[in-house]
Motif scaffolding. Structure first.
Motif, PDB file in Angstrom:
ATOM      1  N   ASP A 142       4.947   3.295 -13.646  1.00  0.00           N
ATOM      2  CA  ASP A 142       3.958   4.402 -13.647  1.00  0.00           C
ATOM      3  C   ASP A 142       3.623   4.852 -15.064  1.00  0.00           C
ATOM      4  N   ARG A 192       5.874  13.013 -17.351  1.00  0.00           N
ATOM      5  CA  ARG A 192       6.821  13.320 -16.269  1.00  0.00           C
ATOM      6  C   ARG A 192       6.754  12.233 -15.202  1.00  0.00           C
ATOM      7  N   ARG A 193       5.536  11.822 -14.881  1.00  0.00           N
ATOM      8  CA  ARG A 193       5.348  10.817 -13.829  1.00  0.00           C
ATOM      9  C   ARG A 193       5.999   9.493 -14.214  1.00  0.00           C
ATOM     10  N   THR A 194       5.825   9.087 -15.477  1.00  0.00           N
ATOM     11  CA  THR A 194       6.434   7.845 -15.947  1.00  0.00           C
ATOM     12  C   THR A 194       7.969   7.934 -15.883  1.00  0.00           C
TER      13      THR A 194
END
Length: 200
Positions: A142, A192-194
């Protein structure tokens, strides 16, 4: 008989050589992945010269406050002659001599949904090329940094150690790339997503 290939700073190029580099750049990357050629010179461009002139170039940016370098563009104008491998060895040797300890770059993900078979093959080949030269595909998921052109392809992150140093924590590497290459701070939802997707 092979002629020597040398890696030079772009500032030393003649106008004609610079035009040749521009042609390599425009040929190597689809229009939607290109920024205006003159904008590349905010970063450090190293050009491989052989007896016929520019044979390829690497565009690199040192990541501030680290000894790591980010590879923005890597393009070879003459294929099938080992030019890409020669340029890679020259580039990594030059950066190591400059005291840089790690080279980091992103590559398009061959598993992105909706890609044509040709693009899947091209993306896979690129990863294999880097792996053959010592590059490592990092377990980062991601990973979607903002792209210069607004288009956000699905990307993977690779690195190559240039010196004998302890492995940095992967989280630190991801946060550093987002901040120092793309200007995105650690608190940003993209970061944050990664980190979440990569279980970091």
């Amino acid at each position: 008989m092979s002629h020597p290939m040398t890696l030079v700073e772009a500032a030393t190029l003649t106008a004609e050589q610079r035009r040749a580099v521009r042609a390599i750049y425009e040929d190597a990357f689809p229009e939607e992945l290109q920024v205006p050629f003159d904008d590349l010179f905010v970063d450090r461009m190293l050009v491989l010269l052989d007896e016929e002139g520019p044979a390829g170039f690497a565009l690199v940016r040192d990541l501030a406050e680290t000894r790591w370098t980010f590879l923005r563009y890597y393009a070879v104008g003459r294929r099938g002659r080992g030019t890409g491998s020669t340029m890679w060895r020259s580039l990594t040797a030059r950066l190591a001599a400059d005291g840089r300890t790690r080279l980091i770059w992103d590559v398009e993900d061959p598993d992105e949904a909706g890609l044509s078979p040709e693009l899947v093959e091209e993306h896979r080949r690129r990863i294999v090329f880097y792996e053959r030269l010592g590059g490592r595909l990092l377990p980062v998921r991601d990973y979607l940094p903002p792209h210069d052109d607004g288009h956000a392809p699905q990307l993977l992150l690779m690195d190559a150690p240039l010196a004998d140093e302890p492995e940095p924590p992967l989280r630190e590497l991801v946060e550093t790339v987002y901040l120092r290459r793309y200007g995105v701070p650690a608190a940003d939802p993209a970061v944050r997503r990664t980190l979440l997707g990569s279980r970091l």
